[in-house]
Design a protein around this motif. Sequence first.
Motif, short mmCIF file in Angstrom:
data_model
loop_
_atom_site.label_atom_id
_atom_site.label_comp_id
_atom_site.label_asym_id
_atom_site.label_seq_id
_atom_site.Cartn_x
_atom_site.Cartn_y
_atom_site.Cartn_z
N ILE A 1 0.85 -1.20 0.00
CA ILE A 1 0.00 0.00 0.00
C ILE A 1 0.88 1.25 0.00
O ILE A 1 0.63 2.20 -0.74
N TRP A 2 1.94 1.19 0.81
CA TRP A 2 2.85 2.35 0.86
C TRP A 2 3.49 2.61 -0.51
O TRP A 2 3.53 3.74 -0.97
N ILE A 3 3.96 1.53 -1.12
CA ILE A 3 4.59 1.70 -2.43
C ILE A 3 3.61 2.31 -3.42
O ILE A 3 3.92 3.27 -4.13
N GLY A 4 2.37 1.75 -3.43
CA GLY A 4 1.36 2.26 -4.36
C GLY A 4 1.07 3.73 -4.12
O GLY A 4 1.04 4.54 -5.05
N ALA A 5 0.86 4.09 -2.85
CA ALA A 5 0.50 5.47 -2.53
C ALA A 5 1.64 6.41 -2.91
O ALA A 5 1.42 7.44 -3.55
N LEU A 6 2.88 6.03 -2.53
CA LEU A 6 4.03 6.88 -2.87
C LEU A 6 4.14 7.06 -4.38
O LEU A 6 4.38 8.17 -4.86
N GLY A 7 3.95 5.96 -5.11
CA GLY A 7 4.07 6.03 -6.56
C GLY A 7 3.05 6.98 -7.16
O GLY A 7 3.39 7.84 -7.99
N LEU A 8 1.78 6.87 -6.72
CA LEU A 8 0.75 7.75 -7.27
C LEU A 8 1.04 9.19 -6.92
O LEU A 8 0.93 10.09 -7.77
N GLY B 1 2.33 9.38 -21.26
CA GLY B 1 1.89 8.50 -22.34
C GLY B 1 1.52 7.13 -21.79
O GLY B 1 1.34 6.97 -20.58
N ALA B 2 1.46 6.17 -22.70
CA ALA B 2 0.98 4.84 -22.32
C ALA B 2 1.79 4.27 -21.16
O ALA B 2 1.23 3.71 -20.21
N GLY B 3 3.12 4.42 -21.20
CA GLY B 3 3.97 3.84 -20.15
C GLY B 3 3.62 4.42 -18.80
O GLY B 3 3.39 3.68 -17.82
N ALA B 4 3.55 5.73 -18.72
CA ALA B 4 3.27 6.38 -17.44
C ALA B 4 1.88 6.01 -16.94
O ALA B 4 1.67 5.79 -15.74
N ILE B 5 0.93 5.89 -17.87
CA ILE B 5 -0.44 5.57 -17.46
C ILE B 5 -0.51 4.16 -16.89
O ILE B 5 -1.13 3.91 -15.85
N ILE B 6 0.19 3.21 -17.56
CA ILE B 6 0.21 1.84 -17.04
C ILE B 6 0.84 1.81 -15.65
O ILE B 6 0.38 1.12 -14.74
N LEU B 7 1.90 2.60 -15.47
CA LEU B 7 2.52 2.63 -14.15
C LEU B 7 1.57 3.22 -13.10
O LEU B 7 1.53 2.77 -11.96
N GLY B 8 0.78 4.21 -13.52
CA GLY B 8 -0.23 4.76 -12.61
C GLY B 8 -1.20 3.66 -12.18
O GLY B 8 -1.53 3.51 -11.00
N LEU B 9 -1.62 2.85 -13.16
CA LEU B 9 -2.52 1.73 -12.84
C LEU B 9 -1.81 0.71 -11.96
O LEU B 9 -2.40 0.14 -11.04
N PHE B 10 -0.52 0.51 -12.24
CA PHE B 10 0.26 -0.42 -11.43
C PHE B 10 0.23 0.01 -9.96
O PHE B 10 -0.04 -0.80 -9.07
N PHE B 11 0.48 1.30 -9.71
CA PHE B 11 0.49 1.76 -8.32
C PHE B 11 -0.90 1.66 -7.70
O PHE B 11 -1.03 1.30 -6.52
N THR B 12 -1.94 1.93 -8.49
CA THR B 12 -3.29 1.79 -7.97
C THR B 12 -3.57 0.34 -7.57
O THR B 12 -4.12 0.06 -6.50
#
Lengths: 732, 351
Positions: A88-95, A129-140
């Motif tokens: 959860i911490w990793i996800g929140a920090l990433g977002l 772009g696509a890469g950053a968006i996928i990473l956003g989903l990854f953190f979510t």
Amino acid sequence: MNADDKRLNRLILGAAAALLILPWYRVRSGFFGFGWLEDVISTPDLWPGLVQAVIGRWQVWPVLLLVAATIWLRIATPSGAKRGRTMIWIGALGLIWLAVEGLSVGTRGWNWGLLEATFGEAAGQPAFGAGAIILGLFFTCMISFGNAERGALKGDAFILTAISILILLVGVFVFYPIMSIFTGAFQDFDGSFTSEGVRRNIVDPRIWSLGCLTGGYCGVAWRTFFLAVCTATATTALGLAFALVATRTRFPFKKGLRLLTILPIITPPFVVGLALMMLLGRSGTLTQLIESGTGWELGRWLYGLTGIWLAQVLSFTPIAFLVLIGVVEGVSPSMEEASQTLRAGRWRTFRKVSLPLMAPGLANAWLIGFIESMADFGNPLVLGGSGGVLSTEIFFSVVGAQNDPSRAAVLAAVLLFFTLSAFLAQRLWLSGRNFATVGGKGDGGTHSLLPRRVAIPVISLVSLWSLFTIIVYAMILFGGFVKLWGLDHTLTFEHYIRAFGVTFGENGIRWTGVAWNSFWTTMIIALIAAPLTAAVGLITGWLIARQKFPGKTIFEFVLMMSFAIPGTVIGISYIMAFNLPPIQMTGTALILIVCFVFRNMPVGVRGGVAAMAQLDGSLDEASLTLGANSGRTLRRVILPLLRPAIMAALVYSFVRAITSISAVIFLVSAKYNMATSYIVGLVENGQYGVAIAYSSVLIVVMITVIGGFQLLVGERRLRRRTTQQIAREAAT
Amino acid sequence: MSNPQRGAVEFRSVRKDYGAFTAIPHLDLKIEPGQLVTLLGPSGCGKTTTLRMLAGLETPTQGAILIGGQDVTRLPPNRRDVTMVFQSYALFPHMSVFQNIAYGLESGGLRASEARAAAGKGLELVGLSGLGDRLPSELSGGQQQRVAVARALVLEPQVLLLDEPLSNLDARLRRRVRTEIRELQQRLGFTAVYVTHDQDEALAVSDRIVVMKDGHIAQDGTPRQLYETPASEFIADFIGEANVIGCDVISVEADGARVRVGSQEIALPARSASTGAAKLAVRPNAFRVLQSGEGLAGKVLSAAYLGDHFEYEIDTAAGRLFVVDGDSTTAAAPGADVVLQFRGAGVALIA
């Protein structure tokens, strides 16, 4: 390997693939065109995240670090509550990091002077772009999977992920734009902070003056408010009259009355204004008739609040009718029968029992009328003349010569304040006051007829208004076949040919009509948006109706609130939010699709919740106890049973995407023009004939779609829900 | 891999709150494998909540739930080895009977052909072979009920949960179906937890009955124990009807207590009673109604004729009593003086 580990593996693989393959930044020519593939080597902006990090984009380093931390976590720690918390911490920090760096570094370096002063120059970056968006989903997903490993919601990763992604989407596409309006209000052209524009506009007498009380001229805020009050009152009264006639009289054309309820769904919002202009404008049919008969000079009375009011009442009475039919039918007949057995006559029963029972429903219809009138854009645009209302003022303060974003922002805030107040009143004050409930128990008896002294005036009113509506719609259909309205009434196909001409040359069919371009764009965008809207809406509806999670009431409230945001406000907010990095979508078809999905989502949500309420909750429970997980339950049990509701949501969002104008007019581009904004353009150029012809075609298309749908669904065995019901749920 | 505890259920200090409302304050309960245990109680007593916690449809606020010796407290319903027959049956209306029964098997990863074969056996089990291709809406209520049972049983769960499974059937059918359920349970030997508010049903099917009230276990025992030795006024009144009257315990000995009611003296099992004032639960049919003689004197307040028996309300020194008389052939008229004699059975001291 347990389910938690498998899930995490897939997630890490996805993130790694996105970092290694997909372009980190936005592809200008469009990602799905795939034309960019040829230029990958030569264009650094197209390189994936990992390469971007290597060539010195420091913004990507924390992202890589967090992904690496995830991989290490997967290898080193077994699944469980402890790993869940770290995830959860990793996800929140990433977002948070993505949001911070995206908002801080724009195309030309730092977005804020303060940051530049602190850290020195930074290289600019394009939008995500696509890469950053996928990473956003990854953190979510990290947040939701982490919660699943912690055992939240019994560790149901599917539900947790659905909730997290929905919150992310609503945050990005509803809240972020709205916030952008407010930041936009306080920004100078070069991006620095200034309160000058806001100060100037917030005291502007053209917005706030109350001069009309003393014979002068009122500010646009009060004019809009006054108009909304009048419209709401008139539509509620007329709507009630229609509802009473439809349910409690022996009026012979009741079925026909119900047809009226489809009108607002299929009519593009400015069409009624247009028809009124042809009927009552300066050279309108009725105007000429009266002028030649009496010799009076009627002039331009239609252009202004009176005309807008008339058009709005015509447009929104069917909506009030739709809401009030439910209210009037919802009053239990046994209440009225009880009253009659207690020696009350029909009049006393109506006055003392029926009306008070309907009161909350009437208040609800009034507030809906108020919000609709406030948000209306099409009619004021056509009929506004010199004195507009808030929604059109917002439009003209960005597109016109003014180009004053802070004025638009202040006006949008004022409009938002009005509609949200009405929405809050509807939600907080009215909720729980509804007496009119149709219980599961069979309530015998039928509604008593209206007392005579009510029935006669009500029936005459309804007949007159219906006649007026029919004439208005006849104008729309007829107007397209007339050479020049008001001057030359020779019948002609000229307008249709101009709009929808087709020639057969040696290269096959050529779509020569001027309307084809926007027509096909509209159809394609509506076809893409409809399933997305339905899916998002129904999944949300399912979460709200069936799942228990903390913050659910707020979640639902916020979703419904987005319904009360006027289209104009959405339009302007999308321009302000999505014109520059981190998320850049203006001028694309995507922004139109996204706008439709999130603007119409509440309809899908309501439809979903209502449909779900008809499904016994033990069906899902049975599926769960039989070993199916939530995803399988949704797929195998809920969705098949909701098929009619899904179809209805599809059709409805399709039709709404075609008819909407207020938000769309801000977002269209030369490449992606929509039918409605094209027609408005025609009206502004005075090409009424073609505009009317195009509108008639749209109406016919939508009647065909809805009619076909009714035929299809009407035969269903399990249960059926009509477009009418959906529209009613949407409106209440 | 036979697990000696397979089918055993245990609630350990379970508490369930709904916001500020505490549905179950503290529940400790053990269920032996292979037993049919009924949770019985008035509506709102927490019996359904208990069942739903066992199914995984609700999560306890505190405490632990064990099935077959394994802690399942935080497991979602689909990962627990229990299945449930719902009050509304919850048959999927868009699937045929076969598909309904095969649904759980396929969820568990069985191939379609195997699932179909197993579903066929399930149908056979409940005597509905040949109806597999119908939709649930094309079956009668009783048949739907059997499909629901088959659907739950084909998964061979450790524990079968039944949530008021008979409440949607008419009275005659109810009796037949409850016998069938009991037979199935005895034949296949699975553990079953059965929720009902109908005490007749509970008495008829259970190995053991757990009576609940306000989230507590009010009494727990075999049907016989509950009926013959109710622990409290509530149980006495809830399991069958009972008159609760005051009495004096004269003496307590190893083999029983002597109790005086009015002028009558009777011997009863002692049940940890001590001498002095006490309460007695008396079943309506525990009296003989006589015109005269030794016994509790009373006056008939009202009388009703019910075919095979008479029902009286009789005012006595011990209070107003509800009496059922199956012996007499003529009724005592309201206002008549009668004498009530204890038959010897149907009376118990309440702790």
